[in-house]
Write a protein that holds these residues in place. Structure first.
Motif, PDB file in Angstrom:
ATOM      1  N   ASP A  60     -14.655   0.782  10.267  1.00 16.75           N
ATOM      2  CA  ASP A  60     -15.459   0.363  11.415  1.00 16.75           C
ATOM      3  C   ASP A  60     -16.003  -1.051  11.255  1.00 16.75           C
ATOM      4  N   TYR A  61     -16.104  -1.529  10.009  1.00 19.04           N
ATOM      5  CA  TYR A  61     -16.650  -2.867   9.748  1.00 19.04           C
ATOM      6  C   TYR A  61     -15.561  -3.927   9.587  1.00 19.04           C
ATOM      7  N   GLY A  62     -14.299  -3.530   9.684  1.00 12.67           N
ATOM      8  CA  GLY A  62     -13.205  -4.493   9.589  1.00 12.67           C
ATOM      9  C   GLY A  62     -12.576  -4.612   8.221  1.00 12.67           C
ATOM     10  N   THR A  63     -13.068  -3.847   7.234  1.00 15.02           N
ATOM     11  CA  THR A  63     -12.437  -3.890   5.918  1.00 15.02           C
ATOM     12  C   THR A  63     -11.147  -3.085   5.945  1.00 15.02           C
ATOM     13  N   VAL A  64     -10.169  -3.530   5.180  1.00 12.48           N
ATOM     14  CA  VAL A  64      -8.883  -2.851   5.096  1.00 12.48           C
ATOM     15  C   VAL A  64      -8.955  -1.848   3.955  1.00 12.48           C
ATOM     16  N   GLU A  65      -8.603  -0.601   4.230  1.00 12.51           N
ATOM     17  CA  GLU A  65      -8.698   0.468   3.245  1.00 12.51           C
ATOM     18  C   GLU A  65      -7.305   0.938   2.860  1.00 12.51           C
ATOM     19  N   GLY A  66      -7.059   1.133   1.566  1.00 15.79           N
ATOM     20  CA  GLY A  66      -5.776   1.644   1.118  1.00 15.79           C
ATOM     21  C   GLY A  66      -5.640   1.607  -0.390  1.00 15.79           C
ATOM     22  N   VAL A  67      -4.618   2.261  -0.875  1.00 19.33           N
ATOM     23  CA  VAL A  67      -4.321   2.335  -2.307  1.00 19.33           C
ATOM     24  C   VAL A  67      -3.100   1.461  -2.583  1.00 19.33           C
ATOM     25  N   ILE A  68      -3.222   0.590  -3.572  1.00 21.40           N
ATOM     26  CA  ILE A  68      -2.118  -0.305  -3.929  1.00 21.40           C
ATOM     27  C   ILE A  68      -1.033   0.506  -4.637  1.00 21.40           C
ATOM     28  N   ARG A  69       0.205   0.324  -4.191  1.00 21.19           N
ATOM     29  CA  ARG A  69       1.322   1.083  -4.755  1.00 21.19           C
ATOM     30  C   ARG A  69       1.668   0.587  -6.155  1.00 21.19           C
ATOM     31  N   PRO A  70       2.217   1.457  -6.990  1.00 19.94           N
ATOM     32  CA  PRO A  70       2.592   1.048  -8.346  1.00 19.94           C
ATOM     33  C   PRO A  70       3.823   0.141  -8.319  1.00 19.94           C
ATOM     34  N   LEU A 119       0.816  -1.213   0.000  1.00 24.61           N
ATOM     35  CA  LEU A 119       0.000   0.000   0.000  1.00 24.61           C
ATOM     36  C   LEU A 119       0.849   1.262   0.000  1.00 24.61           C
ATOM     37  N   VAL A 120       0.314   2.316  -0.616  1.00 24.68           N
ATOM     38  CA  VAL A 120       1.003   3.605  -0.690  1.00 24.68           C
ATOM     39  C   VAL A 120       1.162   4.204   0.697  1.00 24.68           C
ATOM     40  N   ASP A 121       0.087   4.236   1.456  1.00 27.63           N
ATOM     41  CA  ASP A 121       0.087   4.796   2.809  1.00 27.63           C
ATOM     42  C   ASP A 121      -0.235   3.678   3.796  1.00 27.63           C
TER      43      ASP A 121
END
Length: 181
Positions: free
Chosen positions: A108-118, A100-102
């Motif tokens: 709140d629901y347990g999903t992982v949030e992020g942007v995949i790095r190039p 992930l970039v950051d």
């Protein structure tokens, strides 16, 4: 408590990889998505745990780990992009933090949030039929453009994407496991 049970089961039964059933039972019974469990399994147990009870891709994630010494990431092949060789990748997901970039965020629901790095990647899409195991292997590049969807996501460029999609369509599998490189 659920993750501790997963950890105990992996250790007691000497399990190297797993696939968990996530939608919609976990949300209904526990009030969260198990996506964070998959990430915790990657980081703490050093073993892949994929979602949607996708056993073929759990095996591919284990293969990715054996080949690269780090977890592969299971992703959906989603909407086409602005070019016929570009598609949206997404999962709610066990994406390892170093993909992930950051720093990853857990909703709140347990999903992982992020942007995949190039990064350049090798993809493996696998499935079974009544008489065979099928795998499609392809190479591509994650792009720096952010699609803005939930979960972990990005855009991927695959030079021969139309041919890859045709082959994957024949197996009926919309997932793939990405390995760096």
């Amino acid at each position: 408590r659920c993750f501790l049970w997963i950890q105990d089961t992996f250790e007691a039964d000497r399990i190297d990889t797993g696939a968990i059933h996530c939608w919609a039972e976990f949300g209904r019974f526990f009030g969260l998505a198990p996506c964070a469990f998959a990430m915790l399994s990657n980081v703490l147990l050093r073993k892949p745990l994929v979602c949607e009870v996708d056993v073929c891709h759990a095996i591919m994630a284990r293969l990715a780990w054996a080949m690269t010494a780090e977890p592969g990431v299971i992703l959906d092949i989603n909407n086409n992009g602005w070019d016929p060789r570009v598609f949206n990748v997404f999962h709610c997901s066990q994406t390892p933090p170093n993909w992930l970039v950051d720093p990853a965020r857990v909703s709140d629901y347990g999903t992982v949030e992020g942007v995949i790095r190039p990064v350049p990647f090798t993809g493996i899409s696998a499935g079974t039929s009544s008489d065979a195991f099928h795998a499609t292997i392809f190479q591509g590049q994650m792009l720096s453009r952010h699609p803005g969807n939930r979960g972990t996501s990005g855009w991927a460029f695959v030079p021969n994407l139309p041919e890859v999609l045709k082959t994957i369509e024949q197996t009926g599998i919309h997932h793939f496991v990405a390995l760096k490189g």
